[in-house]
Design a protein around this motif. Sequence first.
Motif, short mmCIF file in Angstrom:
data_model
loop_
_atom_site.label_atom_id
_atom_site.label_comp_id
_atom_site.label_asym_id
_atom_site.label_seq_id
_atom_site.Cartn_x
_atom_site.Cartn_y
_atom_site.Cartn_z
N ALA A 1 54.56 -18.41 84.81
CA ALA A 1 54.13 -17.97 83.48
C ALA A 1 54.62 -16.56 83.20
N GLY A 2 54.88 -16.28 81.92
CA GLY A 2 55.34 -14.95 81.53
C GLY A 2 56.84 -14.82 81.51
N GLY A 3 57.56 -15.92 81.71
CA GLY A 3 59.02 -15.88 81.67
C GLY A 3 59.70 -15.59 82.99
N LEU B 1 59.97 -12.69 89.52
CA LEU B 1 59.91 -13.52 90.72
C LEU B 1 61.32 -13.78 91.23
N THR B 2 61.50 -13.74 92.55
CA THR B 2 62.79 -14.06 93.14
C THR B 2 62.60 -15.07 94.27
N ASN C 1 57.11 -11.85 94.76
CA ASN C 1 56.57 -11.44 93.46
C ASN C 1 56.96 -9.98 93.23
N ARG C 2 57.88 -9.75 92.31
CA ARG C 2 58.36 -8.39 92.03
C ARG C 2 57.79 -7.85 90.72
N GLY C 3 56.72 -8.47 90.21
CA GLY C 3 56.09 -8.02 88.99
C GLY C 3 54.74 -7.36 89.24
N THR C 4 53.90 -7.36 88.20
CA THR C 4 52.61 -6.68 88.27
C THR C 4 51.44 -7.63 88.07
N THR C 5 51.69 -8.93 88.06
CA THR C 5 50.62 -9.90 87.84
C THR C 5 50.74 -11.04 88.84
N THR C 6 49.62 -11.64 89.19
CA THR C 6 49.62 -12.76 90.13
C THR C 6 50.25 -13.98 89.48
#
Length: 283
Positions: free
Chosen positions: A217-219, A137-138, A155-160
């Motif tokens: 969540a997830g760091g 996240l940024t 959101n720069r990841g793969t999960t909501t």
Amino acid sequence: MPPMPSAVRVLGLTLLTLLSAVPAAHAAADGWSAAPAGEARPSFYAEGGPGTVLQDAMTLTNRGKAPVDVSLRAEGAEVTFADARLRLPPRTRTEVPFTVTVPAHDGTAQLVARDTDGRTRRVPVHLRATVPTVAALTVEDLAVRADRITYTLVNRGTTTLAPRLAVHVDGLLGPLLDRAPRTLPAALEPGRRLTLSEPWDGPVLDSVEVRLTVTAAGGARDEARVSAGVGPWGAVAGGAGAAAAGGALLLVRRLRAVRRRRRPEGGRPESSSPEAELTGAVS
């Protein structure tokens, strides 16, 4: 087509077995059928990371008294057969190895067998893409105005993600706001950008430093900072007014620098300035 592994080459040989031993699955009334090889399975199942190439085999069974010419193809998936055209001798069973590439997303495909008379057999293939869970996240485009703080979450990841936001604002005389993290009323899907604003009652004349810290969540964590002058500059007209505004900002920034040099290490000066309350994120 690149050479297939030895195991596939072995399976690629036509396996002819008399049908008196084992009955064929999904036998058709008109003499031939198609089904997953091995133990009785209603369909194929392939799971792996996107781009992973998996191996399996399809069984073609001819219960009739005449040979049948069959062609094979796939719908909805990237499939390569060891032999896409073959003749089924009477009363035999043939196993045809194939490879399937796991797509980027879950889906369903079909293996299609068709004889020269137009009769078709379809076998479902269920595809599951196991995408690694990455929380990233940024916070970007942070800006300060007299009545609000604006920013963009990405959101720069793969999960909501359900972002949590903490806001800290320092003025010339000390902290103006120090709000603990709180969950924002927004679900951020992978790849989504969301622009929000924080309404606030900024000081009439001050030089402020704003720090936003966003976590999930997830760091996932990111922080953004910006310095800005806040004041009634919109009411100042003409070149002389602009010069006066610039001089005032320069003065307060110099005073802040002096104040920092005098601040005891590890401490934060007390301030009687009232806290500016935020009313929540507004998209």
